[in-house]
Motif scaffolding. Structure first.
Motif, PDB file in Angstrom:
ATOM      1  N   GLN A 153       0.869  -1.193  -0.190  1.00 33.55           N
ATOM      2  CA  GLN A 153       0.062   0.043  -0.110  1.00 33.55           C
ATOM      3  C   GLN A 153       0.921   1.157  -0.015  1.00 33.55           C
ATOM      4  OE1 GLN A 153      -3.337  -0.217  -0.414  1.00 33.55           O
ATOM      5  NE2 GLN A 153      -2.858  -2.495  -0.284  1.00 33.55           N
ATOM      6  N   LEU A 154       1.034   1.719  -1.222  1.00 33.24           N
ATOM      7  CA  LEU A 154       1.977   3.037  -1.099  1.00 33.24           C
ATOM      8  C   LEU A 154       1.317   4.159  -0.557  1.00 33.24           C
ATOM      9  CD1 LEU A 154       2.880   2.985  -4.926  1.00 33.24           C
ATOM     10  CD2 LEU A 154       4.420   2.421  -3.076  1.00 33.24           C
ATOM     11  N   PRO A 155       2.092   5.213  -0.210  1.00 34.11           N
ATOM     12  CA  PRO A 155       1.458   6.497   0.547  1.00 34.11           C
ATOM     13  C   PRO A 155       0.388   7.081  -0.719  1.00 34.11           C
ATOM     14  CG  PRO A 155       3.881   6.337   0.522  1.00 34.11           C
ATOM     15  CD  PRO A 155       3.635   5.270  -0.029  1.00 34.11           C
ATOM     16  N   ILE A 156      -0.625   7.489  -0.054  1.00 34.69           N
ATOM     17  CA  ILE A 156      -1.655   7.970  -1.111  1.00 34.69           C
ATOM     18  C   ILE A 156      -1.553   9.641  -0.908  1.00 34.69           C
ATOM     19  CG2 ILE A 156      -4.066   8.337  -1.479  1.00 34.69           C
ATOM     20  CD1 ILE A 156      -4.457   5.480  -0.807  1.00 34.69           C
ATOM     21  N   ILE A 157      -1.420  10.413  -1.909  1.00 35.57           N
ATOM     22  CA  ILE A 157      -1.249  11.846  -1.542  1.00 35.57           C
ATOM     23  C   ILE A 157      -2.581  12.602  -2.460  1.00 35.57           C
ATOM     24  CG2 ILE A 157      -0.127  13.943  -2.204  1.00 35.57           C
ATOM     25  CD1 ILE A 157       1.464  12.197  -0.296  1.00 35.57           C
ATOM     26  N   ASP A 158      -3.413  13.271  -1.519  1.00 35.68           N
ATOM     27  CA  ASP A 158      -4.637  14.005  -2.025  1.00 35.68           C
ATOM     28  C   ASP A 158      -4.136  15.118  -2.598  1.00 35.68           C
ATOM     29  OD1 ASP A 158      -7.099  14.959  -2.567  1.00 35.68           O
ATOM     30  OD2 ASP A 158      -8.012  14.412  -0.957  1.00 35.68           O
TER      31      ASP A 158
END
Length: 375
Positions: A60-65
């Protein structure tokens, strides 16, 4: 037949049929992969042995909004961006502002291009790495001793008016759809790079400090290079013996990757290969070698590869962004001091081309060749 389609001294199994690509092979019926595509055991994507270095779970890669970069949460998002670039070299970008229609149309026209008869696709076969349009196969087909299970279409994109007339005219809507996608992804890249440079402390308050002098990196990036690579990975009868793309890092500042819902991208993290779980209509963004150099090693480009499968075709669109081809890439002066000496030699695109034209590209060899020894 184009000269690029014919190996100068290749006959039989090592012959010109492999220069035509894997889709051409598959369309002619294939129960086993030819020896030309079989990797040595040490390079195969082993997943079923106790000694496998492939993780059992997806990463689960970091998620950037992206939408939160505009507003009161910008400082927190910048910190998340910095953490992702330092620890993973990859992140998933959501709420990026490129519409589902633009993305869906790009996916659709990419699939229809690869559905064209081989003779139509073959018009764009060339070994010239500077060509505006290049259709090919494998990873570096003039250098690869073992071929990869991939066909690709590479398009130079910026400035668009210079290159658009050379792009494929078939399918009929290809140029219009791909141009819209290229322009919107480039704008996304520039906004994202502004945030990344701010996270590094290279720029402040959306403006470069006067002390930067000639190092006007944002302006150079606005005039920079963009290359789109449309990748096609046919279903493979023996996926454990080959790879879609071997382990490598990307040469630019950032790559914005649009995946379909078929898994295949793997990144190396803490010594293991992890599969990246696709998020519908999100971009997988990764740090390239040039950003590692410009950040003086603070943000790292990361090895990644593509595995194939026996059941489904996979298509992706990668947009690679960097400075203009005639620009020099160097560590930012703001990130070099006595405590953090310069870690990389200055480089440019000609140096990169000269390097990869004389050897089989592997892993992060080119970036390693630019590293300076520091005491």
């Amino acid at each position: 037949m184009s000269p690029a389609m014919v190996g100068s001294d290749e006959k039989g199994e090592d012959g010109s049929q492999y220069q035509k690509g894997v889709k051409h092979l598959v369309e002619n019926g294939l129960q086993r992969i030819p020896k030309k595509y079989v990797l040595p055991p040490s390079d195969r994507p082993v997943t079923n042995s106790e000694e496998s270095n492939v993780a059992k779970q997806n990463l689960q890669l970091p998620i950037i909004d992206f939408s939160e970069l505009i507003g009161p949460r910008r400082p927190q998002v910048l910190q998340s961006l910095a953490n992702a670039c330092e620890q993973y070299g990859f992140f998933q970008l959501v709420n990026h502002g490129i519409s589902d229609d633009v993305i869906g149309n790009m996916r659709d026209v990419s699939g229809r291009f690869f559905d064209l008869p081989f003779e139509e696709r073959a018009k764009y076969i060339t070994t010239d790495m500077r060509a505006s349009v290049r259709y090919g196969t494998s990873f570096s087909q003039t250098k690869d001793s073992v071929f990869c299970w991939r066909d690709f279409l590479k398009l130079l994109c910026h400035p668009l008016p210079d290159f658009l007339p050379h792009w494929p005219a078939s399918p009929l809507d290809f140029r219009k759809v791909a141009a819209t996608y290229a322009e919107e992804s480039n704008q996304l890249f520039l906004t994202l790079m502004e945030a990344i440079l701010e996270s590094l402390g290279i720029i402040e308050g959306n403006q470069e400090e006067e002390t930067e002098g000639k190092d006007n990196i944002l302006k150079d990036l606005e005039d920079g290079s963009q290359m789109m690579v449309v990748n096609f990975y046919p279903a493979c009868p023996e996926p454990d013996l080959t790879l879609g793309i071997p382990p490598h890092s990307d040469y630019g500042f950032l790559t914005l990757l649009l995946q379909d819902q078929v898994e295949g991208l793997q990144i190396q993290f803490q010594g293991q290969w992890f599969t990246v779980q696709p998020i519908n209509n999100a971009f997988v963004v990764n740090v390239g070698d040039h950003l590692e150099i410009h950040s003086n090693g603070k943000y790292k480009s990361v090895l990644h590869r593509v595995v194939v499968n026996a059941a489904k075709n996979r298509t992706s669109v990668a947009s690679l962004h960097s400075l203009p081809f005639n620009c020099t890439i160097r560590p930012s002066p703001k990130l070099v001091d006595e405590a953090n000496p310069k870690r990389y030699a200055d480089t440019n695109f000609d140096t990169f081309l000269a390097y990869v034209s004389t050897r089989e590209p592997k892993r992060k060899d080119f970036l390693d060749s630019r590293k300076l020894t520091t005491s």
